[in-house]
Design a protein around this motif. Structure first.
Motif, PDB file in Angstrom:
ATOM      1  N   VAL A   1       0.841  -1.200   0.000  1.00  0.00           N
ATOM      2  CA  VAL A   1       0.000   0.000   0.000  1.00  0.00           C
ATOM      3  C   VAL A   1       0.875   1.247   0.000  1.00  0.00           C
ATOM      4  O   VAL A   1       0.625   2.216  -0.745  1.00  0.00           O
TER       5      VAL A   1
ATOM      6  N   ALA B   1      -7.968  -1.289   1.104  1.00  0.00           N
ATOM      7  CA  ALA B   1      -6.905  -1.457   0.117  1.00  0.00           C
ATOM      8  C   ALA B   1      -7.258  -2.562  -0.882  1.00  0.00           C
ATOM      9  O   ALA B   1      -8.205  -3.328  -0.678  1.00  0.00           O
TER      10      ALA B   1
ATOM     11  N   ARG C   1      -7.056  -7.995   2.878  1.00  0.00           N
ATOM     12  CA  ARG C   1      -6.859  -6.562   2.629  1.00  0.00           C
ATOM     13  C   ARG C   1      -6.303  -5.923   3.891  1.00  0.00           C
ATOM     14  O   ARG C   1      -6.880  -6.058   4.964  1.00  0.00           O
TER      15      ARG C   1
ATOM     16  N   GLU D   1       1.060   4.369  -2.660  1.00  0.00           N
ATOM     17  CA  GLU D   1       0.751   5.745  -2.252  1.00  0.00           C
ATOM     18  C   GLU D   1       1.890   6.727  -2.523  1.00  0.00           C
ATOM     19  O   GLU D   1       1.656   7.932  -2.587  1.00  0.00           O
TER      20      GLU D   1
END
Length: 269
Positions: free
Chosen positions: A127, A223, A218, A131
């Motif tokens: 993640v 996510a 997740r 990002e």
């Protein structure tokens, strides 16, 4: 954490020199059910103990493994019975843990929680990569991970020319801190193959059989998903402090290594 079970079989364990840790003198218990997690997906197995229903003997479990056929084996040895230490020979163990015997399986909760935190941190790293602009669309695709207490990393297929590895490490460390502080519940759900593929960005790795019902994890729940059978934290905040300890680019892959609180060599913030 514990569960009731019955002994199905006692099996000999062959000594191995492949680093698997199966030294001579151990046996394996096969049970009709267990809560012990077998090693797989880059995550080490649980440890714990299997106790006879009447409490007169304990089988110390140092590792758990699963065969290609789905048979889970608890590797270890009997600590003692009636105050007499037993050897770990197949016959000796079977004389105490007889097929059909009632037992209670206990797992080392502290170890289980640490493994879950390390594994979840690996998922959260994906993640964080997205990002900061280095998700799959950039050409870096999550390929494999190792989530061990003495060393953890996520490896991405692909590389970016001219990548500033030190800056990447700093950016990821800051983003991981932000994500952990932000928190959020995680989720794990078994679903039909097509639904799982959709939840994981449109496709699944080739090793996931198309006639299967994959378990999708997740971290956090908002996510993108990932097919995973491992253990995870309930909330991202439980991961704690994360340190990015290295970035390596080699042979078309980019490896990001990390530690969390409780791991070997972690330097607390």
């Amino acid at each position: 954490a514990s569960c009731y079970a019955k002994v199905l079989a006692v099996e000999a364990v062959e000594a191995r020199d492949d680093g698997g840790g199966d030294g001579g003198g151990d046996c394996a218990l096969v049970l009709d059910r267990t809560i012990a997690y077998p090693a797989g997906g880059g995550q080490p197995s649980d440890t714990g103990r299997v106790v006879l229903g009447d409490g007169r003997a304990t089988f110390a479990v140092r590792a758990v493994e699963i065969s290609k056929e789905g048979v889970v084996r608890h590797l270890g040895r009997v600590e003692g019975a009636d105050d007499d230490e037993l050897s770990a020979s197949e016959a000796s163990v079977a004389s105490v843990f007889e097929p059909g015997a009632d037992v209670v399986v206990h797992v080392d909760v502290d170890r289980r929680v640490l493994h879950a935190r390390v594994h979840s941190a690996g998922h959260l790293l994906d993640v964080a990569m997205s990002e900061i602009g280095l998700g799959p669309e950039s050409g870096l695709v999550p390929a494999k991970g190792q989530h061990h207490v003495d060393g953890a990393y996520v490896e991405y297929s692909g590389k970016i020319d001219g990548l500033d590895k030190e800056k990447l490490a700093r950016d990821l460390a800051a983003k991981m801190t932000e994500l952990v502080e932000r928190g959020g519940a995680t989720s794990a759900e078994t679903m039909p193959y097509d639904d799982a593929a959709a939840a994981c960005g449109g496709s699944l790795p080739a090793y996931v059989a198309k006639d299967s019902t994959p378990r999708v994890v997740r971290v956090p729940a908002a996510a993108a998903g990932c097919p995973c059978g491992g253990t995870h934290v309930k909330d991202v905040r439980e991961i704690g402090d994360v340190e990015i300890v290295g970035v390596r680019v080699k042979k078309g892959t980019t490896r990001v290594s990390y530690t969390i609180e409780g791991m070997t060599g972690h330097r607390a913030a």
